[in-house]
Design a protein around this motif. Structure first.
Motif, PDB file in Angstrom:
ATOM      1  N   UNK A   1       0.839  -1.217   0.000  1.00  0.00           N
ATOM      2  CA  UNK A   1       0.000   0.000   0.000  1.00  0.00           C
ATOM      3  C   UNK A   1       0.862   1.249   0.000  1.00  0.00           C
ATOM      4  N   UNK A   2       1.885   1.258   0.849  1.00  0.00           N
ATOM      5  CA  UNK A   2       2.757   2.427   0.932  1.00  0.00           C
ATOM      6  C   UNK A   2       3.532   2.641  -0.359  1.00  0.00           C
ATOM      7  N   UNK A   3       3.939   1.546  -1.003  1.00  0.00           N
ATOM      8  CA  UNK A   3       4.649   1.660  -2.278  1.00  0.00           C
ATOM      9  C   UNK A   3       3.740   2.293  -3.326  1.00  0.00           C
ATOM     10  N   UNK A   4       2.488   1.866  -3.356  1.00  0.00           N
ATOM     11  CA  UNK A   4       1.532   2.446  -4.298  1.00  0.00           C
ATOM     12  C   UNK A   4       1.298   3.928  -3.993  1.00  0.00           C
ATOM     13  N   UNK A   5       1.141   4.267  -2.715  1.00  0.00           N
ATOM     14  CA  UNK A   5       0.960   5.675  -2.329  1.00  0.00           C
ATOM     15  C   UNK A   5       2.183   6.511  -2.715  1.00  0.00           C
ATOM     16  N   UNK A   6       3.353   5.962  -2.488  1.00  0.00           N
ATOM     17  CA  UNK A   6       4.586   6.677  -2.830  1.00  0.00           C
ATOM     18  C   UNK A   6       4.681   6.893  -4.341  1.00  0.00           C
ATOM     19  N   UNK A   7       4.323   5.882  -5.105  1.00  0.00           N
ATOM     20  CA  UNK A   7       4.341   5.996  -6.560  1.00  0.00           C
ATOM     21  C   UNK A   7       3.356   7.074  -7.025  1.00  0.00           C
ATOM     22  N   UNK A   8       2.156   7.093  -6.451  1.00  0.00           N
ATOM     23  CA  UNK A   8       1.166   8.110  -6.798  1.00  0.00           C
ATOM     24  C   UNK A   8       1.656   9.510  -6.426  1.00  0.00           C
ATOM     25  N   UNK A   9       2.284   9.632  -5.273  1.00  0.00           N
ATOM     26  CA  UNK A   9       2.802  10.929  -4.834  1.00  0.00           C
ATOM     27  C   UNK A   9       3.929  11.399  -5.766  1.00  0.00           C
TER      28      UNK A   9
END
Length: 126
Positions: free
Chosen positions: A110-118
């Motif tokens: 989840x955090x990897x996806x959030x980081x990618x989106x950011x």
């Protein structure tokens, strides 16, 4: 300018409660001095002397005094510390190393996806 609340990942290297306290009795003995009520007041609420409560929580070999289920209920009524006791029991009996690993992997995903989106949002804003 829009600010994005940062997600923070926390890694804990502390041992789990059951790793630190092998029994519920040991955990309660550890928590008792940390509670808002003194051990003397807790013992009084439980209708026993402070020394009896201490013996039940910290029995020596061959000691016949044991912290039993009735004592646990009286302790919880006196202290209101049920959430901590439930947390200990859940950590000991409802959580497995496999379940903890799966939760951590899911959180990292989840955090990897959030980081990618950011990162994509930052790139498009520049």
């Amino acid at each position: 300018m829009t600010s994005i609340a940062p997600s923070q990942m926390t890694l804990s290297f502390e041992p789990t409660l059951p790793d630190r306290f092998p029994t519920l009795r040991a955990y309660i003995a550890h928590r008792t001095p940390l509670l808002a009520k003194s051990a003397k007041v807790i013992a009084g609420d439980m209708d026993m002397s402070p020394s009896t409560l201490s013996r039940k929580l910290n029995p020596t070999e061959g000691d016949t005094q044991r912290f039993n289920l009735d004592d646990l209920e009286a302790f919880l009524e006196s202290t209101g510390d049920a959430p901590a006791v439930i947390e200990y029991l859940a950590a000991k009996y409802m959580d497995s190393p496999e379940a903890r690993k799966a939760r951590v992997i899911s959180k990292v995903e989840r955090l990897t996806e959030e980081l990618s989106n950011a990162m994509n949002a930052l790139r498009s804003a520049a």
